[in-house]
Structure formats: structure tokens, C-alpha cells
Design an enzyme around this catalytic site. Structure first.
Site, PDB file in Angstrom:
ATOM      1  N   HIS A 123       0.879  -1.080  -0.123  1.00 48.89           N
ATOM      2  CA  HIS A 123       0.233   0.239  -0.052  1.00 48.89           C
ATOM      3  C   HIS A 123       0.886   1.909   0.233  1.00 48.89           C
ATOM      4  O   HIS A 123       0.397   2.858  -0.177  1.00 48.89           O
ATOM      5  CB  HIS A 123      -1.054   0.088   1.051  1.00 48.89           C
ATOM      6  CG  HIS A 123      -2.028  -0.638   1.154  1.00 48.89           C
ATOM      7  ND1 HIS A 123      -2.807  -1.137   0.215  1.00 48.89           N
ATOM      8  CD2 HIS A 123      -2.478  -2.395   1.968  1.00 48.89           C
ATOM      9  CE1 HIS A 123      -3.634  -2.086   0.395  1.00 48.89           C
ATOM     10  NE2 HIS A 123      -3.658  -2.671   2.074  1.00 48.89           N
TER      11      HIS A 123
ATOM     12  N   ASP B 177      -2.357 -11.256  -2.343  1.00 48.09           N
ATOM     13  CA  ASP B 177      -2.877 -10.011  -0.609  1.00 48.09           C
ATOM     14  C   ASP B 177      -4.319 -10.107  -1.636  1.00 48.09           C
ATOM     15  O   ASP B 177      -5.204  -9.648  -2.548  1.00 48.09           O
ATOM     16  CB  ASP B 177      -2.375  -9.278  -0.939  1.00 48.09           C
ATOM     17  CG  ASP B 177      -2.660  -8.522   0.509  1.00 48.09           C
ATOM     18  OD1 ASP B 177      -2.177  -8.857   1.811  1.00 48.09           O
ATOM     19  OD2 ASP B 177      -3.874  -7.696   1.066  1.00 48.09           O
TER      20      ASP B 177
ATOM     21  N   HIS C 234      -5.714  -7.465  -0.099  1.00 45.93           N
ATOM     22  CA  HIS C 234      -6.395  -6.458  -0.631  1.00 45.93           C
ATOM     23  C   HIS C 234      -5.251  -6.048  -2.050  1.00 45.93           C
ATOM     24  O   HIS C 234      -4.263  -6.205  -2.830  1.00 45.93           O
ATOM     25  CB  HIS C 234      -5.662  -5.483   0.583  1.00 45.93           C
ATOM     26  CG  HIS C 234      -6.280  -5.662   1.825  1.00 45.93           C
ATOM     27  ND1 HIS C 234      -5.976  -6.104   2.668  1.00 45.93           N
ATOM     28  CD2 HIS C 234      -7.504  -4.594   2.174  1.00 45.93           C
ATOM     29  CE1 HIS C 234      -6.944  -6.839   4.049  1.00 45.93           C
ATOM     30  NE2 HIS C 234      -7.599  -5.612   3.714  1.00 45.93           N
TER      31      HIS C 234
ATOM     32  N   ASP D 153      -4.152 -12.237   3.902  1.00 50.24           N
ATOM     33  CA  ASP D 153      -5.653 -12.357   4.581  1.00 50.24           C
ATOM     34  C   ASP D 153      -7.055 -12.555   3.162  1.00 50.24           C
ATOM     35  O   ASP D 153      -8.570 -12.068   3.365  1.00 50.24           O
ATOM     36  CB  ASP D 153      -5.718 -10.858   4.712  1.00 50.24           C
ATOM     37  CG  ASP D 153      -5.047 -10.259   3.660  1.00 50.24           C
ATOM     38  OD1 ASP D 153      -4.558 -10.541   3.079  1.00 50.24           O
ATOM     39  OD2 ASP D 153      -4.829  -8.893   3.442  1.00 50.24           O
TER      40      ASP D 153
HETATM   41 ZN   LIG Z   1      -4.192  -7.106   2.741  1.00 50.66          ZN
END
Ligand SMILES: [Zn+2]
Length: 279
Positions: free
Chosen positions: A104, A139, A141, A218
Site C-alpha cells: 500500500h 493479498d 487487498h 488475508d
Molecule cells: Zn491485505
């Protein structure tokens, strides 16, 4: 497989923050059980960081001049160490078991528990100008930071499978060299694996010299931060698929991103067991 680890990454923590030292400790236990070879990172210079991040941004990190409730102020040595682990993993074709995560973090922003973009720094530390590379981000995200860094860049393809809607809200569409596969909450293993097969087709089409994996656990059914429904068996399958992809290239590495379930070690065990069956 070589695993790059330094216990210093377990030193910091924030009360009730999901990005805890525990998650890394649990994954480490699994890797020990599976007989991984642990190696230490080497120091990296600021020059490595500046291939990816803006100088002003790195200065802000050093001086802790930032505020983000998800991404609390920490000593610069920790993100730097995590980046160093990723660089070492890239040099030895291994897995960087480190925290904080990185996908991120963009050229000049942090967020989502990420300060420096480890996978990007590591890739640029080993990639020659004309070498084709793929970053496959699995991931839960979207790696908005990685996309920000490599968007429009020749010779680097970014591919992400992620839940949408979810933090960071990006990655709804593919743009230029960034191929996004947004998947709805409650996506099951069957659809996820089918989508991963599509991602693999993209990789095979461009036959890259380097493959980097942003690995998040995740997507696991018990993860508190996403609603994906992947089972341990699905992780074994993902491990096998990734390993099939990696065996076609000379240079590859894997970097830990998220994964916050209390039993994250179950997902990790099945993933690495699947990976090892081939690598
Ligand atoms: Zn994540």
C-alpha cells in the site's frame, strides 16, 4: 527454500493492531516445521529506496512526519529492515518473512500498515532495464502503492487479485500495465482459483525473466479484514500454482504482505506445503 528473517522485526507493536508480531511468529513456526533454511538480510542503502520512492517522502518517514491511524509512526529502521529482507529474498530466490508489509506504500505515500514498498524496492534492486518482470499480488487487498509505482512503466506488469469493495478502494479496473481482478466479498476457492489461472495466462503470455509475488494470507476464510472464503486446501492449490509459475523463471522472490487470522499458520502451512511440492 530460503527464508529471509530477522527477529528485530518482532520488536515493535501497537495495542490491538492487527499487524502484530504474532502473525510473523506463527508463520515462522510453520516454516521451521517444513524445514526452511533461514538467512539474514543485508543492509541496503538509501539509493535502493530512491529507485522507487521520492526523496522527500523518505525524509518524512525518517523524521516520523506523518499521520495515518492505520499506519502509526514507527522508527525508520523497521520499514528499512523489511525492505532489506525483500531485497535479500530477491537476490537468493526466497521468501521474505518480514513486517511491516509494503504494497500500500506508493512513490510518496504510506497507508494500510505499509511504509516502504518492499516488493517494488526488491524488484528494482535486481531488475536490469530491459528485463521483463511480473508482480503477482495475491493479498486480499489491492496493492495501490505497487500500482502507483509501476503504472505505465515499460517491462513491468502488475497483476492483482483482490476483494472489491475493500480498502484501498482502488483496482476496480485494469489500466495499461496494471491488470486487476476485483472479486466480490464471499468469493470462494473455486472462483478464486479460476481467476488465478487467468492471471497465470497473462504471465505466460509475456514470459518474464523475473516474477515477484506479493503474498497475503488475508484471503483466508478466518481473516478478520476480508470476506474471502479460501480454505486451507485452496491455499495448497495456490501454492502449487505459484510454484508452477516460478519454476519457469531464473529470478523470483516472494514477499509477505497481509494475513491477520489467529490461525494464519494453517493457511501458511498449506500454501508452503503446496509450493514445496514443486519448487
Ligand atoms: Zn491485505
Amino acid at each position: 527454500m530460503k527464508v529471509v528473517f530477522d527477529k528485530k522485526c518482532l520488536e515493535y507493536e501497537f495495542f490491538s493492531h492487527p499487524e502484530s508480531p504474532e502473525r510473523v511468529k506463527k508463520i515462522k513456526n510453520v516454516l521451521e516445521m517444513l524445514g526452511a533454511e533461514f538467512v539474514k538480510p543485508e543492509d541496503i542503502t538509501e539509493r535502493e529506496l530512491l529507485k522507487v520512492h521520492e526523496k522527500k517522502f523518505v525524509e518524512r518517514l525518517k523524521l516520523k512526519e506523518y499521520f495515518d491511524p492505520d499506519t502509526p509512526c514507527i522508527e525508520f529502521c523497521y520499514p528499512l529492515l523489511s525492505a532489506a529482507c525483500a531485497v535479500k529474498a530477491a537476490k537468493v530466490c526466497g521468501f521474505s518473512l518480514a513486517r511491516p508489509p509494503g504494497h500500500h506504500a506508493g512513490k510518496n505515500f504510506l497507508g494500510g500498515f505499509c511504509y516502504l514498498n518492499n516488493v517494488a524496492i526488491a524488484l528494482e534492486s535486481i531488475r536490469k532495464e530491459d528485463e521483463k518482470a511480473v508482480i503477482l499480488d495475491i493479498d486480499a487487498h489491492h496493492g495501490n502503492g505497487t500500482e502507483n509505482i509501476f503504472f505505465g512503466r515499460e517491462n513491468v506488469l502488475y497483476i492483482s487479485l483482490h476483494q472489491h469493495p475493500l480498502y484501498s478502494g482502488t483496482g476496480r479496473e485494469s489500466r495499461k500495465n496494471c491488470i486487476n481482478f476485483p472479486l466480490l466479498p464471499y468469493t470462494t476457492g473455486a472462483l478464486y482459483l479460476k481467476t488465478l489461472a487467468k492471471a497465470v495466462e497473462y504471465i505466460e503470455k509475456i514470459s518474464p525473466q523475473i516474477i515477484a509475488i506479493s503474498l497475503g494470507f488475508d484471503t483466508y476464510v478466518n481473516d478478520p479484514l476480508s470476506q474471502f472464503m479460501l480454505s486451507p486446501k485452496d491455499f495448497e492449490e495456490i501454492g502449487k500454482i505459484i510454484s508452477g509459475v516460478l519454476k519457469n523463471v531464473e529470478k523470483w522472490f516472494i514477499v509477505l504482505e497481509g494475513g491477520y487470522a489467529e490461525d494464519v499458520d494453517i493457511a501458511a502451512y498449506y500454501f508452503f506445503d503446496g509450493l514445496w511440492k514443486v519448487v
